[in-house]
Scaffold this motif. Structure first.
Motif, mmCIF file in Angstrom:
data_model
loop_
_atom_site.group_PDB
_atom_site.id
_atom_site.type_symbol
_atom_site.label_atom_id
_atom_site.label_comp_id
_atom_site.label_asym_id
_atom_site.label_seq_id
_atom_site.Cartn_x
_atom_site.Cartn_y
_atom_site.Cartn_z
ATOM 1 N N THR A 164 21.800 11.700 -0.998
ATOM 2 C CA THR A 164 21.785 10.399 -0.341
ATOM 3 C C THR A 164 20.454 10.149 0.347
ATOM 4 O O THR A 164 19.892 9.046 0.283
ATOM 5 N N VAL A 165 19.947 11.173 1.006
ATOM 6 C CA VAL A 165 18.645 11.058 1.680
ATOM 7 C C VAL A 165 17.551 10.742 0.663
ATOM 8 O O VAL A 165 16.723 9.843 0.877
ATOM 9 N N ALA A 166 17.549 11.462 -0.443
ATOM 10 C CA ALA A 166 16.512 11.256 -1.465
ATOM 11 C C ALA A 166 16.575 9.845 -2.051
ATOM 12 O O ALA A 166 15.533 9.238 -2.333
ATOM 13 N N ALA A 167 17.805 9.327 -2.221
ATOM 14 C CA ALA A 167 17.964 8.009 -2.841
ATOM 15 C C ALA A 167 17.607 6.864 -1.896
ATOM 16 O O ALA A 167 17.232 5.778 -2.350
ATOM 17 N N SER A 168 17.724 7.072 -0.599
ATOM 18 C CA SER A 168 17.542 5.967 0.355
ATOM 19 C C SER A 168 16.203 5.988 1.076
ATOM 20 O O SER A 168 15.787 4.961 1.625
ATOM 21 N N LYS A 169 15.511 7.116 1.100
ATOM 22 C CA LYS A 169 14.265 7.192 1.858
ATOM 23 C C LYS A 169 13.191 6.282 1.288
ATOM 24 O O LYS A 169 12.392 5.693 2.041
ATOM 25 N N GLY A 170 13.162 6.125 -0.036
ATOM 26 C CA GLY A 170 12.160 5.268 -0.663
ATOM 27 C C GLY A 170 12.274 3.810 -0.223
ATOM 28 O O GLY A 170 11.297 3.217 0.271
ATOM 29 N N PRO A 171 13.460 3.183 -0.393
ATOM 30 C CA PRO A 171 13.617 1.797 0.062
ATOM 31 C C PRO A 171 13.374 1.623 1.559
ATOM 32 O O PRO A 171 12.788 0.626 1.983
ATOM 33 N N LEU A 172 13.821 2.591 2.363
ATOM 34 C CA LEU A 172 13.586 2.494 3.808
ATOM 35 C C LEU A 172 12.102 2.604 4.138
ATOM 36 O O LEU A 172 11.610 1.941 5.056
ATOM 37 N N LYS A 173 11.388 3.419 3.374
ATOM 38 C CA LYS A 173 9.942 3.541 3.569
ATOM 39 C C LYS A 173 9.246 2.213 3.265
ATOM 40 O O LYS A 173 8.328 1.793 3.981
ATOM 41 N N GLU A 174 9.702 1.528 2.210
ATOM 42 C CA GLU A 174 9.125 0.227 1.874
ATOM 43 C C GLU A 174 9.399 -0.792 2.977
ATOM 44 O O GLU A 174 8.509 -1.556 3.372
ATOM 45 N N LEU A 175 10.641 -0.803 3.460
ATOM 46 C CA LEU A 175 10.987 -1.715 4.546
ATOM 47 C C LEU A 175 10.140 -1.435 5.788
ATOM 48 O O LEU A 175 9.634 -2.351 6.442
ATOM 49 N N GLN A 176 9.989 -0.169 6.112
ATOM 50 C CA GLN A 176 9.179 0.216 7.267
ATOM 51 C C GLN A 176 7.742 -0.277 7.105
ATOM 52 O O GLN A 176 7.149 -0.839 8.031
ATOM 53 N N THR A 177 7.182 -0.096 5.918
ATOM 54 C CA THR A 177 5.803 -0.518 5.665
ATOM 55 C C THR A 177 5.637 -2.020 5.848
ATOM 56 O O THR A 177 4.649 -2.486 6.441
ATOM 57 N N TYR A 178 6.604 -2.793 5.384
ATOM 58 C CA TYR A 178 6.486 -4.248 5.496
ATOM 59 C C TYR A 178 6.691 -4.735 6.923
ATOM 60 O O TYR A 178 6.069 -5.707 7.345
ATOM 61 N N VAL A 202 13.905 -4.715 -3.779
ATOM 62 C CA VAL A 202 12.605 -4.414 -4.362
ATOM 63 C C VAL A 202 11.610 -5.431 -3.811
ATOM 64 O O VAL A 202 11.749 -6.632 -4.037
ATOM 65 N N PHE A 203 10.636 -4.960 -3.091
ATOM 66 C CA PHE A 203 9.676 -5.854 -2.456
ATOM 67 C C PHE A 203 8.462 -6.072 -3.348
ATOM 68 O O PHE A 203 8.272 -5.365 -4.339
ATOM 69 N N PRO A 204 7.625 -7.050 -3.014
ATOM 70 C CA PRO A 204 6.498 -7.413 -3.893
ATOM 71 C C PRO A 204 5.644 -6.220 -4.291
ATOM 72 O O PRO A 204 5.163 -5.485 -3.444
ATOM 73 N N LYS A 205 5.497 -6.044 -5.577
ATOM 74 C CA LYS A 205 4.642 -4.977 -6.105
ATOM 75 C C LYS A 205 3.452 -5.641 -6.800
ATOM 76 O O LYS A 205 3.581 -6.193 -7.879
ATOM 77 N N ILE A 206 2.316 -5.606 -6.147
ATOM 78 C CA ILE A 206 1.106 -6.177 -6.721
ATOM 79 C C ILE A 206 0.290 -5.042 -7.318
ATOM 80 O O ILE A 206 -0.153 -4.136 -6.607
ATOM 81 N N ALA A 207 0.129 -5.094 -8.635
ATOM 82 C CA ALA A 207 -0.584 -4.015 -9.317
ATOM 83 C C ALA A 207 -2.069 -4.041 -8.955
ATOM 84 O O ALA A 207 -2.611 -5.070 -8.530
ATOM 85 N N VAL A 208 -2.702 -2.899 -9.116
ATOM 86 C CA VAL A 208 -4.143 -2.819 -8.874
ATOM 87 C C VAL A 208 -4.865 -3.750 -9.838
ATOM 88 O O VAL A 208 -4.582 -3.766 -11.039
ATOM 89 N N TRP A 209 -5.797 -4.548 -9.335
ATOM 90 C CA TRP A 209 -6.500 -5.528 -10.158
ATOM 91 C C TRP A 209 -8.004 -5.443 -9.936
ATOM 92 O O TRP A 209 -8.471 -4.965 -8.913
#
Length: 416
Positions: free
Chosen positions: A350-364, A30-37
């Motif tokens: 499996t695809v549905a469960a892993s695409k989210g974390p991989l998307k976060e990694l890709q973004t970072y 779980v990577f840094p989640k900064i809420a809207v401020w």
């Protein structure tokens, strides 16, 4: 004999697939989640706790381990220098995320990668980068890792659907823009090396094309560095403004994505610009950009062939099929393999469960890469060589590229 090291493209593919493997095995950071401020009290609440710093620490350890592995493949690891440098880069990237989370900015839809880039540019051009902060600035590696991970979010059925159209657009654009760029460079009385490198960079795929062309013609490294600087500097305003021009012109996601992918000269900038317009536009932008990347190996072969036979007196080595393979961007293979894996080999659950974390990694990875682009880009470099003539030739060629590619994008993708 010096120890042979692994090519950066292969290193990026290895790291990306190790990442995919760990996520599939259940390690989903779980990577840094900064809420809207919108006011200072919300900022204090977020950064006063341990959550965001723990998440940032996990991000840092993930990237640091990947960077150590990459350096191990090259045979030289300087742990302390990498540690200090990466701390600096990750801090800037976290600050960029904090700025991007400001409510008015968030509502406008500006991505964190843009602020990573802007902060890096401000530091590089106003303050400068001490040597101790440079070892972890590995822009191309970070971009290539992110692009391979992007394959997990682009299903192969989409590549089959749009890939042929992407190749069609790329062939038309590459040949036309290359010859126009070469003609413009000749009008500015640039030498043959500059002509070849600028023409390839504008028409094919930016930095990778410039590097491949320089290798094919055994070009001057100083000229190559200048062309790379031009690619990075000119890509910045294109990345910032073209998505909003596309929105203003009411382009469809397919046309807008094809336009971005066919004109912006760095893959990371294409992804950043496409992300502003949404997932559909990003998909087409990536497919068109990769279609151009596919042509890189063939282009390098023909450039090497031309250079060898037009300069027989220089005794250049005659090109072979090996040249095509050596110049082909291996991270494109990684992208395709990742897409095949998630399209056909894995279960939908499996695809549905892993695409989210991989998307976060890709973004970072992209955010860190753009911090690095900013840190290593100097605006003053554009005026230093040959009284700015290469820069003027590059800009004119790029303007033609923008207009011509838009026309082709409408013709090819207008009905998508």
């Amino acid at each position: 004999m010096p120890k042979k090291t692994l090519h950066e493209d292969w290193i990026a593919v290895i790291i990306a697939f190790l990442t995919i493997g760990l996520v599939l095995l259940g390690l989903k950071p779980v990577f840094p989640k900064i809420a809207v401020w919108s006011d200072a009290s919300l900022v204090t609440a977020q950064f006063g706790g341990v959550t965001v710093w723990g998440q940032t620490g996990l991000l840092f350890l993930w990237v640091f381990a990947s960077l150590l592995l990459a350096k191990a493949f090259t045979g030289k690891v300087e742990v302390v220098k990498l540690l200090v440098s990466l701390l600096f880069i990750v801090f800037i990237t976290l600050l960029a995320q904090f700025i991007a989370s400001y409510k008015p900015i968030k509502e406008y839809g500006i991505e964190v990668v843009l602020f990573s880039l802007i902060l890096g540019l401000l530091i590089s051009n106003l303050v400068g980068i001490p040597a101790i902060f440079r070892p972890a600035i590995q822009t191309e590696l970070y971009i290539k890792i992110g692009l391979v991970l992007l394959g997990a979010n682009v299903l192969f059925q989409d590549i089959l659907k749009a890939g042929g159209l992407g190749i069609l657009q790329s062939v038309a654009v590459v040949f036309t823009v290359w010859y126009f760029s070469f003609w413009v460079c000749r009008k500015f009385k640039l030498d043959d090396e500059f002509r070849m490198m600028i023409s390839s960079a504008v028409s094919i795929c930016g930095v990778s094309a410039a590097i491949a062309t320089a290798g094919a013609i055994e070009g001057d490294n100083k000229k190559l560095s200048h062309v790379i600087s031009l690619v990075l500097i000119v890509a910045i305003p294109m990345m910032l403004f073209m998505p909003y021009i596309a929105t203003w012109a009411h382009m469809t996601p397919a046309v807008a994505g094809a336009w971005l992918g066919g004109t912006i000269d760095t893959s990371g900038a294409v992804v950043a610009a496409g992300s502003v317009l949404g997932e559909e536009a990003l998909k087409y932008a990536t497919l068109v950009k990769f279609s151009q990347n596919v042509l890189l190996g063939l282009a390098a072969f023909f450039i090497s062939l031309y250079w060898s036979y037009s300069r027989k007196e220089a005794g250049y080595e005659k090109p072979t099929l090996r040249t095509i393979w050596d110049r082909f961007p291996k991270f494109v293979l990684g992208f395709v393999l990742a897409s095949l894996l998630f399209s056909f080999a894995l279960s939908p659950a499996t695809v549905a469960a892993s695409k989210g974390p991989l998307k976060e990694l890709q973004t970072y990875w992209f955010a860190i890469a753009f911090t690095c682009i900013g840190l290593e880009t100097k605006f003053t470099d554009i005026f230093k060589i040959e009284n700015g003539r290469p820069a003027m030739a590059f800009i004119i060629a790029q303007l033609f590229n923008i207009i011509f590619t838009l026309v082709i994008a409408y013709l090819v993708f207008g009905r998508q």
